[in-house]
Design a protein around this motif. Structure first.
Motif, PDB file in Angstrom:
ATOM      1  N   PRO A 193       0.824  -1.225   0.000  1.00  0.00           N
ATOM      2  CA  PRO A 193       0.000   0.000   0.000  1.00  0.00           C
ATOM      3  C   PRO A 193       0.857   1.275   0.000  1.00  0.00           C
ATOM      4  N   SER A 194       2.057   1.214   0.599  1.00  0.00           N
ATOM      5  CA  SER A 194       2.919   2.395   0.643  1.00  0.00           C
ATOM      6  C   SER A 194       3.427   2.788  -0.743  1.00  0.00           C
ATOM      7  N   ALA A 195       3.382   1.865  -1.697  1.00  0.00           N
ATOM      8  CA  ALA A 195       3.840   2.139  -3.059  1.00  0.00           C
ATOM      9  C   ALA A 195       2.712   2.568  -3.972  1.00  0.00           C
ATOM     10  N   ALA A 196       1.487   2.511  -3.503  1.00  0.00           N
ATOM     11  CA  ALA A 196       0.331   2.764  -4.369  1.00  0.00           C
ATOM     12  C   ALA A 196       0.387   4.137  -5.036  1.00  0.00           C
ATOM     13  N   ARG A 197       0.728   5.171  -4.278  1.00  0.00           N
ATOM     14  CA  ARG A 197       0.774   6.517  -4.858  1.00  0.00           C
ATOM     15  C   ARG A 197       1.875   6.640  -5.910  1.00  0.00           C
ATOM     16  N   ALA A 198       3.044   6.101  -5.610  1.00  0.00           N
ATOM     17  CA  ALA A 198       4.162   6.188  -6.559  1.00  0.00           C
ATOM     18  C   ALA A 198       3.844   5.422  -7.834  1.00  0.00           C
ATOM     19  N   VAL A 199       3.268   4.220  -7.702  1.00  0.00           N
ATOM     20  CA  VAL A 199       2.920   3.408  -8.870  1.00  0.00           C
ATOM     21  C   VAL A 199       1.820   4.101  -9.676  1.00  0.00           C
ATOM     22  N   ALA A 200       0.824   4.659  -8.990  1.00  0.00           N
ATOM     23  CA  ALA A 200      -0.265   5.362  -9.676  1.00  0.00           C
ATOM     24  C   ALA A 200       0.254   6.602 -10.409  1.00  0.00           C
ATOM     25  N   ALA A 201       1.189   7.322  -9.795  1.00  0.00           N
ATOM     26  CA  ALA A 201       1.749   8.517 -10.435  1.00  0.00           C
ATOM     27  C   ALA A 201       2.532   8.142 -11.682  1.00  0.00           C
ATOM     28  N   LEU A 202       3.313   7.082 -11.603  1.00  0.00           N
ATOM     29  CA  LEU A 202       4.063   6.635 -12.778  1.00  0.00           C
ATOM     30  C   LEU A 202       3.118   6.131 -13.869  1.00  0.00           C
ATOM     31  N   ALA A 203       2.076   5.383 -13.471  1.00  0.00           N
ATOM     32  CA  ALA A 203       1.118   4.863 -14.446  1.00  0.00           C
ATOM     33  C   ALA A 203       0.356   6.000 -15.125  1.00  0.00           C
ATOM     34  N   ALA A 204       0.105   7.091 -14.396  1.00  0.00           N
ATOM     35  CA  ALA A 204      -0.633   8.230 -14.953  1.00  0.00           C
ATOM     36  C   ALA A 204       0.105   8.874 -16.121  1.00  0.00           C
ATOM     37  N   VAL A 205       1.421   8.800 -16.099  1.00  0.00           N
ATOM     38  CA  VAL A 205       2.210   9.371 -17.204  1.00  0.00           C
ATOM     39  C   VAL A 205       2.716   8.292 -18.154  1.00  0.00           C
ATOM     40  N   GLY A 206       2.236   7.057 -17.973  1.00  0.00           N
ATOM     41  CA  GLY A 206       2.569   5.969 -18.885  1.00  0.00           C
ATOM     42  C   GLY A 206       3.945   5.362 -18.697  1.00  0.00           C
ATOM     43  N   ILE A 207       4.457   5.393 -17.476  1.00  0.00           N
ATOM     44  CA  ILE A 207       5.785   4.829 -17.206  1.00  0.00           C
ATOM     45  C   ILE A 207       5.636   3.601 -16.324  1.00  0.00           C
ATOM     46  N   ALA A 208       6.256   2.505 -16.742  1.00  0.00           N
ATOM     47  CA  ALA A 208       6.238   1.290 -15.927  1.00  0.00           C
ATOM     48  C   ALA A 208       7.217   1.458 -14.771  1.00  0.00           C
ATOM     49  N   PRO A 209       6.811   1.075 -13.552  1.00  0.00           N
ATOM     50  CA  PRO A 209       7.702   1.243 -12.400  1.00  0.00           C
ATOM     51  C   PRO A 209       8.964   0.386 -12.539  1.00  0.00           C
ATOM     52  N   SER A 210      10.101   1.049 -12.348  1.00  0.00           N
ATOM     53  CA  SER A 210      11.393   0.361 -12.342  1.00  0.00           C
ATOM     54  C   SER A 210      12.376   1.267 -11.606  1.00  0.00           C
ATOM     55  N   VAL A 211      13.535   0.717 -11.270  1.00  0.00           N
ATOM     56  CA  VAL A 211      14.553   1.513 -10.596  1.00  0.00           C
ATOM     57  C   VAL A 211      14.966   2.678 -11.495  1.00  0.00           C
ATOM     58  N   GLY A 212      15.170   2.397 -12.771  1.00  0.00           N
ATOM     59  CA  GLY A 212      15.546   3.446 -13.720  1.00  0.00           C
ATOM     60  C   GLY A 212      14.501   4.545 -13.825  1.00  0.00           C
TER      61      GLY A 212
END
Length: 185
Positions: free
Chosen positions: A61-80
């Protein structure tokens, strides 16, 4: 007992009136710089957790905002992606800080010109007795020094205000980071 800063600054406040819009822009830019820099620093927390926990971090759940923000701009979550996002946010903060410097100079320079012109026009308009009572060079030096004191106070006030905003944002980021760390346990 020394007078407060506001008591000493009060006679100079009318000189700031023509620059109200620029000062408002300056405040907004300082706030924007503090927030973007705080967001950039705050993004290190999910990056560190992602590096530590791998793909399992994305399900938390702590990653939900970061993952949602990345998904909103079309970026798959990764270290890079996290590292690139941090650099972009910090670059935006630096551009905004450049704007702060530019707007600050656009307030400071004409303000100093106006204060010097007013001081010298008052000298020219003074009664002759002011000049015979003492050295006119001393009078000009005192007025020039006072204008310089006011001139150095403005950039310091801008720096102090920016520092206070940054501290407030960093405190919020640290609090958020502590909450993320505690929720991961």
């Amino acid at each position: 007992m020394p007078a407060s800063f506001f008591t000493q600054a009060a006679p100079y406040l009318p000189a700031l009136k023509p620059y109200r819009a620029r000062i408002a822009w300056l405040g907004a830019l300082m706030f924007g710089a503090a927030v973007t820099e705080g967001v950039g620093i705050g993004l290190f927390f999910p990056l560190i957790e992602y590096v530590q926990h791998g793909e399992a971090f994305l399900a938390r759940p702590s990653a939900a905002r970061a993952v949602a923000a990345l998904a909103a701009v079309g970026i798959a979550p990764s270290v890079g992606a996290f590292i690139a996002l941090i650099f972009v946010v910090i670059a935006v903060a630096l551009v905004i800080k450049y704007g702060v410097s530019t707007v600050s100079a656009r307030v400071y320079e004409p303000l100093m010109k106006d204060l010097r012109e007013e001081a010298f026009s008052r000298i020219i308009g003074s009664h002759l007795s002011h000049f015979t009572a003492g050295s006119s060079a001393e009078l000009v030096q005192v007025i020039e020094t006072e204008v310089d004191y006011v001139g150095t106070a403005f950039p310091f006030a801008v720096t102090i205000a920016a520092s206070v905003l940054s501290i407030a944002v960093y405190s919020g980021v640290a609090r958020q980071g502590a909450m993320v760390s505690n929720s991961a346990r």
